[in-house]
Design a protein around this motif. Sequence first.
Motif, PDB file in Angstrom:
ATOM      1  N   ALA A   1       0.835  -1.206   0.000  1.00  0.00           N
ATOM      2  CA  ALA A   1       0.000   0.000   0.000  1.00  0.00           C
ATOM      3  C   ALA A   1       0.869   1.255   0.000  1.00  0.00           C
ATOM      4  CB  ALA A   1      -0.938  -0.007   1.202  1.00  0.00           C
ATOM      5  N   ILE A   2       1.923   1.244   0.774  1.00  0.00           N
ATOM      6  CA  ILE A   2       2.841   2.391   0.827  1.00  0.00           C
ATOM      7  C   ILE A   2       3.555   2.547  -0.507  1.00  0.00           C
ATOM      8  CG2 ILE A   2       4.935   3.295   1.926  1.00  0.00           C
ATOM      9  CD1 ILE A   2       3.889   1.880   4.535  1.00  0.00           C
ATOM     10  N   TYR A   3       4.008   1.455  -1.066  1.00  0.00           N
ATOM     11  CA  TYR A   3       4.667   1.494  -2.373  1.00  0.00           C
ATOM     12  C   TYR A   3       3.731   2.095  -3.419  1.00  0.00           C
ATOM     13  CZ  TYR A   3       6.862   0.007  -6.716  1.00  0.00           C
ATOM     14  OH  TYR A   3       7.422   0.006  -7.973  1.00  0.00           O
ATOM     15  N   ALA A   4       2.510   1.602  -3.460  1.00  0.00           N
ATOM     16  CA  ALA A   4       1.538   2.081  -4.454  1.00  0.00           C
ATOM     17  C   ALA A   4       1.250   3.569  -4.285  1.00  0.00           C
ATOM     18  CB  ALA A   4       0.244   1.279  -4.354  1.00  0.00           C
ATOM     19  N   ALA A   5       1.209   4.037  -3.048  1.00  0.00           N
ATOM     20  CA  ALA A   5       0.931   5.446  -2.796  1.00  0.00           C
ATOM     21  C   ALA A   5       2.112   6.337  -3.152  1.00  0.00           C
ATOM     22  CB  ALA A   5       0.544   5.648  -1.330  1.00  0.00           C
TER      23      ALA A   5
ATOM     24  N   ASP B   1      12.521  15.345  -2.006  1.00  0.00           N
ATOM     25  CA  ASP B   1      12.865  14.647  -0.772  1.00  0.00           C
ATOM     26  C   ASP B   1      12.059  13.352  -0.725  1.00  0.00           C
ATOM     27  OD1 ASP B   1      13.473  13.753   1.762  1.00  0.00           O
ATOM     28  OD2 ASP B   1      12.963  15.630   2.775  1.00  0.00           O
ATOM     29  N   PRO B   2      12.572  12.278  -1.325  1.00  0.00           N
ATOM     30  CA  PRO B   2      11.804  11.040  -1.402  1.00  0.00           C
ATOM     31  C   PRO B   2      11.448  10.449  -0.040  1.00  0.00           C
ATOM     32  CG  PRO B   2      13.998  10.750  -2.349  1.00  0.00           C
ATOM     33  CD  PRO B   2      13.858  12.179  -1.998  1.00  0.00           C
ATOM     34  N   ARG B   3      12.328  10.620   0.928  1.00  0.00           N
ATOM     35  CA  ARG B   3      12.037  10.110   2.274  1.00  0.00           C
ATOM     36  C   ARG B   3      10.822  10.819   2.860  1.00  0.00           C
ATOM     37  NH1 ARG B   3      16.070   8.202   6.716  1.00  0.00           N
ATOM     38  NH2 ARG B   3      14.682   8.078   8.497  1.00  0.00           N
ATOM     39  N   ALA B   4      10.749  12.128   2.678  1.00  0.00           N
ATOM     40  CA  ALA B   4       9.600  12.894   3.165  1.00  0.00           C
ATOM     41  C   ALA B   4       8.319  12.464   2.454  1.00  0.00           C
ATOM     42  CB  ALA B   4       9.834  14.389   2.979  1.00  0.00           C
ATOM     43  N   LEU B   5       8.422  12.155   1.169  1.00  0.00           N
ATOM     44  CA  LEU B   5       7.263  11.681   0.415  1.00  0.00           C
ATOM     45  C   LEU B   5       6.739  10.375   0.999  1.00  0.00           C
ATOM     46  CD1 LEU B   5       5.363  11.803  -2.126  1.00  0.00           C
ATOM     47  CD2 LEU B   5       7.076  10.362  -3.231  1.00  0.00           C
ATOM     48  N   VAL B   6       7.638   9.431   1.260  1.00  0.00           N
ATOM     49  CA  VAL B   6       7.230   8.142   1.826  1.00  0.00           C
ATOM     50  C   VAL B   6       6.625   8.351   3.210  1.00  0.00           C
ATOM     51  CG1 VAL B   6       8.034   5.871   2.606  1.00  0.00           C
ATOM     52  CG2 VAL B   6       8.881   6.826   0.456  1.00  0.00           C
ATOM     53  N   THR B   7       7.225   9.217   4.009  1.00  0.00           N
ATOM     54  CA  THR B   7       6.684   9.512   5.337  1.00  0.00           C
ATOM     55  C   THR B   7       5.289  10.101   5.236  1.00  0.00           C
ATOM     56  OG1 THR B   7       8.909   9.870   6.214  1.00  0.00           O
ATOM     57  CG2 THR B   7       7.088  10.824   7.460  1.00  0.00           C
ATOM     58  N   GLU B   8       5.105  11.062   4.345  1.00  0.00           N
ATOM     59  CA  GLU B   8       3.808  11.696   4.149  1.00  0.00           C
ATOM     60  C   GLU B   8       2.745  10.680   3.720  1.00  0.00           C
ATOM     61  OE1 GLU B   8       1.895  14.385   0.626  1.00  0.00           O
ATOM     62  OE2 GLU B   8       3.920  14.893   1.253  1.00  0.00           O
ATOM     63  N   LYS B   9       3.080   9.851   2.753  1.00  0.00           N
ATOM     64  CA  LYS B   9       2.136   8.842   2.253  1.00  0.00           C
ATOM     65  C   LYS B   9       1.818   7.808   3.334  1.00  0.00           C
ATOM     66  CE  LYS B   9       1.832  10.554  -1.873  1.00  0.00           C
ATOM     67  NZ  LYS B   9       0.610  11.174  -2.364  1.00  0.00           N
ATOM     68  N   THR B  10       2.839   7.418   4.096  1.00  0.00           N
ATOM     69  CA  THR B  10       2.637   6.442   5.167  1.00  0.00           C
ATOM     70  C   THR B  10       1.717   7.005   6.241  1.00  0.00           C
ATOM     71  OG1 THR B  10       4.799   5.464   4.729  1.00  0.00           O
ATOM     72  CG2 THR B  10       3.797   4.971   6.861  1.00  0.00           C
ATOM     73  N   LYS B  11       1.953   8.248   6.648  1.00  0.00           N
ATOM     74  CA  LYS B  11       1.094   8.877   7.657  1.00  0.00           C
ATOM     75  C   LYS B  11      -0.351   8.942   7.181  1.00  0.00           C
ATOM     76  CE  LYS B  11       4.493  11.758  10.017  1.00  0.00           C
ATOM     77  NZ  LYS B  11       4.930  13.131  10.325  1.00  0.00           N
ATOM     78  N   ALA B  12      -0.553   9.280   5.925  1.00  0.00           N
ATOM     79  CA  ALA B  12      -1.903   9.358   5.372  1.00  0.00           C
ATOM     80  C   ALA B  12      -2.571   7.983   5.393  1.00  0.00           C
ATOM     81  CB  ALA B  12      -1.871   9.911   3.956  1.00  0.00           C
ATOM     82  N   LEU B  13      -1.824   6.949   5.078  1.00  0.00           N
ATOM     83  CA  LEU B  13      -2.377   5.595   5.089  1.00  0.00           C
ATOM     84  C   LEU B  13      -2.699   5.137   6.508  1.00  0.00           C
ATOM     85  CD1 LEU B  13      -0.110   3.993   2.347  1.00  0.00           C
ATOM     86  CD2 LEU B  13      -2.589   4.322   2.212  1.00  0.00           C
ATOM     87  N   VAL B  14      -1.874   5.519   7.475  1.00  0.00           N
ATOM     88  CA  VAL B  14      -2.152   5.185   8.877  1.00  0.00           C
ATOM     89  C   VAL B  14      -3.405   5.919   9.336  1.00  0.00           C
ATOM     90  CG1 VAL B  14      -1.321   5.446  11.255  1.00  0.00           C
ATOM     91  CG2 VAL B  14       0.212   4.567   9.483  1.00  0.00           C
TER      92      VAL B  14
END
Length: 90
Positions: free
Chosen positions: A38-42, A52-65
């Motif tokens: 799910a995180i990968y897809a987002a 800032d790819p790390r920030a992007l993953v963090t942002e997407k992960t927080k939204a999914l949580v």
Amino acid sequence: MKSLLCAAALTLACAAPALADKASADQCAANLGADAKAIYAAAAPGFASAADPRALVTEKTKALVQSGAVSMSGARPAAEAAGACLTQLR
């Protein structure tokens, strides 16, 4: 006309490695658990161009949580697993 053909050939040559990277990243993601998928897809659509790819993953992960799609307890390891596949997009 010749310069147009050269430009087209250069564009195709540059695009080929990107497709190979996406294919291997998608193959990597196919082996992930549900939360990491799910995180990968987002994150995948904007990952390669993210400043800032790390920030992007963090942002997407927080939204999914927050939406309940990813458990809070599993978010960090899932994001790390997804990140291993996402890095192949760059």
